[in-house]
Design an enzyme around this catalytic site. Sequence first.
Site, PDB file in Angstrom:
ATOM      1  N   TYR A   1      25.707  30.964  34.002  1.00  0.00           N
ATOM      2  CA  TYR A   1      25.888  30.274  35.469  1.00  0.00           C
ATOM      3  C   TYR A   1      25.595  30.905  36.388  1.00  0.00           C
ATOM      4  O   TYR A   1      26.044  32.303  36.757  1.00  0.00           O
ATOM      5  CB  TYR A   1      27.376  29.754  35.566  1.00  0.00           C
ATOM      6  CG  TYR A   1      27.780  28.734  34.582  1.00  0.00           C
ATOM      7  CD1 TYR A   1      26.883  27.674  34.338  1.00  0.00           C
ATOM      8  CD2 TYR A   1      28.932  28.633  33.872  1.00  0.00           C
ATOM      9  CE1 TYR A   1      27.370  26.630  33.383  1.00  0.00           C
ATOM     10  CE2 TYR A   1      29.421  27.675  33.150  1.00  0.00           C
ATOM     11  CZ  TYR A   1      28.502  26.642  32.847  1.00  0.00           C
ATOM     12  OH  TYR A   1      28.778  25.420  32.034  1.00  0.00           O
TER      13      TYR A   1
ATOM     14  N   ARG B   1      62.572  41.197  47.377  1.00  0.00           N
ATOM     15  CA  ARG B   1      62.320  39.994  46.645  1.00  0.00           C
ATOM     16  C   ARG B   1      63.485  39.295  46.424  1.00  0.00           C
ATOM     17  O   ARG B   1      64.039  38.993  47.111  1.00  0.00           O
ATOM     18  CB  ARG B   1      61.345  40.569  45.336  1.00  0.00           C
ATOM     19  CG  ARG B   1      60.704  39.187  44.815  1.00  0.00           C
ATOM     20  CD  ARG B   1      59.862  39.595  43.735  1.00  0.00           C
ATOM     21  NE  ARG B   1      60.396  40.136  42.461  1.00  0.00           N
ATOM     22  CZ  ARG B   1      59.952  40.446  41.355  1.00  0.00           C
ATOM     23  NH1 ARG B   1      58.823  40.656  41.116  1.00  0.00           N
ATOM     24  NH2 ARG B   1      60.729  41.045  40.263  1.00  0.00           N
TER      25      ARG B   1
ATOM     26  N   LYS C   1      59.961  37.770  28.701  1.00  0.00           N
ATOM     27  CA  LYS C   1      59.578  36.966  29.364  1.00  0.00           C
ATOM     28  C   LYS C   1      58.249  36.648  29.057  1.00  0.00           C
ATOM     29  O   LYS C   1      57.115  37.338  28.787  1.00  0.00           O
ATOM     30  CB  LYS C   1      59.856  37.179  30.864  1.00  0.00           C
ATOM     31  CG  LYS C   1      59.026  38.409  31.382  1.00  0.00           C
ATOM     32  CD  LYS C   1      59.336  38.807  32.779  1.00  0.00           C
ATOM     33  CE  LYS C   1      58.633  39.964  33.315  1.00  0.00           C
ATOM     34  NZ  LYS C   1      59.363  40.277  34.502  1.00  0.00           N
TER      35      LYS C   1
ATOM     36  N   MET D   1      33.997  28.976  31.166  1.00  0.00           N
ATOM     37  CA  MET D   1      35.235  28.644  30.750  1.00  0.00           C
ATOM     38  C   MET D   1      35.613  28.880  29.230  1.00  0.00           C
ATOM     39  O   MET D   1      36.689  29.294  29.049  1.00  0.00           O
ATOM     40  CB  MET D   1      35.387  27.095  31.046  1.00  0.00           C
ATOM     41  CG  MET D   1      37.039  26.798  30.622  1.00  0.00           C
ATOM     42  SD  MET D   1      37.221  24.966  30.854  1.00  0.00           S
ATOM     43  CE  MET D   1      36.745  24.491  32.594  1.00  0.00           C
TER      44      MET D   1
HETATM   45  C1  LIG Z   1      59.486  41.932  34.157  1.00  0.00           C
HETATM   46  C2  LIG Z   1      60.918  42.694  34.593  1.00  0.00           C
HETATM   47  C3  LIG Z   1      61.021  43.899  34.077  1.00  0.00           C
HETATM   48  C4  LIG Z   1      60.289  44.566  33.073  1.00  0.00           C
HETATM   49  O1  LIG Z   1      58.941  45.373  33.895  1.00  0.00           O
HETATM   50  P1  LIG Z   1      58.076  46.201  33.122  1.00  0.00           P
HETATM   51  O2  LIG Z   1      57.268  47.131  34.227  1.00  0.00           O
HETATM   52  O3  LIG Z   1      56.914  45.505  32.533  1.00  0.00           O
HETATM   53  O4  LIG Z   1      58.875  47.028  32.323  1.00  0.00           O
HETATM   54  C5  LIG Z   1      62.233  44.524  34.309  1.00  0.00           C
HETATM   55  N1  LIG Z   1      63.261  43.740  35.092  1.00  0.00           N
HETATM   56  C6  LIG Z   1      62.721  42.764  35.796  1.00  0.00           C
HETATM   57  C7  LIG Z   1      63.917  42.067  36.750  1.00  0.00           C
HETATM   58  C8  LIG Z   1      61.648  42.027  35.498  1.00  0.00           C
HETATM   59  O5  LIG Z   1      61.316  40.759  36.331  1.00  0.00           O
END
Ligand SMILES: *Cc1c(COP(=O)(O)O)cnc(C)c1O
Length: 391
Positions: free
Chosen positions: A279, A144, A44, A327
């Site tokens: 800055y 969640r 992802k 930036m």
């Molecule tokens: C991002 C994610 C993972 C991977 O998590 P890591 O800690 O990076 O291994 C696994 N399962 C779900 C549902 C996630 O959102």
Amino acid sequence: MTENAPPPTAPLRARAEIDLAALRANVRALRALAPGAELMAVVKSDAYGHGALPCARAAVEAGATWLGTATPEEALALRAAGLPGRIMCWLWTPGGPWREAIEADLDVSVSGMWALDEVTSAARQTRTGTPARVQLKADTGLGRGGCQPGDDWAELVDAALRAEWEGLIRITGLWSHFACADEPGHPSIEAQLTRFREMLSYAENLGVRPEVRHIANSPATLTLPESHFDLVRAGIAVYGISPSPEIGGPADFGLRPVMTLSASVALVKHVPGGHGVSYGHHYTTPGETTLGLVPVGYADGIPRHASGTGPVMIGGKWRTVAGRVAMDQFVVDLGGDEPATGTEAVLFGPGDRGEPTAEDWAQAAGTIAYEIVTRIGTRVPRVYVNEGQAG
Ligand SMILES: *Cc1c(COP(=O)(O)O)cnc(C)c1O
């Protein structure tokens, strides 16, 4: 390094070098740590900033039998690029794209009745008549996403089984996600495993026959074999970063960081003592010195929170961000050294050339290494090395 790797000498402002041999070796190391389970490489968010397609391909080459993404769009892009095998995505919002997902043979996650209703009606409309591959997500305590245990789970499982009997879906998985797997011994871990087993039994007793049951993320893959079930979902560990320094460094698990972020020093100049830098003048030169300009900033993902603290290696020496990260650039005090302009400034890498790591930047910015690599911006080209299978 393999023979065919292009030398890392392209004259770029900045570059994120992605070592695909390291990624493949990490995948093999993770498979060895979870020998009874399949491995899902989580790619992802553009493979945590490393580039989704090259990383997904390398992970599959090294034996990942599943790919995982958050959004359906990310998963559809992998399929459109020709990635084979199982691809799962879990972050759905009303409206889909369910039909596209079914036609692309994705495994979709369903956490509640609204999503089950949408995926079953999409399944009725697909041209192929193929059932949707649905994985039911249980909230075993993360608080969640996922379906709550008890009545909510009973209603979801019951409705999913009816849709399966109608031929609209196939329940391919039952799954959940940990809250505190990066804190071994945290009481929530055992509690979540117990709840997961209860929710699995409930569904299986009613006739659900999932291909895969899974709950382990990277920290659980590394530290908790009893959580591996049929599949482990590894994200950060695939990229060679430890989920938390408390459980150990990457080398403790046979992992190696995949990304090296570097920039080309854009200017070296002499300044007198008492000179304000960047800055807000939050740094003042303590005496006559040299300053080096590093041409990356918060637009490139360099955390502004690392102003005054972020480490960078130039000419073999660690330097610290002097004053604010801007930036597009930041400044370091070179203490009188005069490296040539164009000298490589290494912000982070595997650490074995003595350079800082993404974990060092996380500490400097008060965050986690996940955020450091994931936020490296699109203006920084990813340069892939060791693409061949040899490594
Ligand atoms: C991002 C994610 C993972 C991977 O998590 P890591 O800690 O990076 O291994 C696994 N399962 C779900 C549902 C996630 O959102």
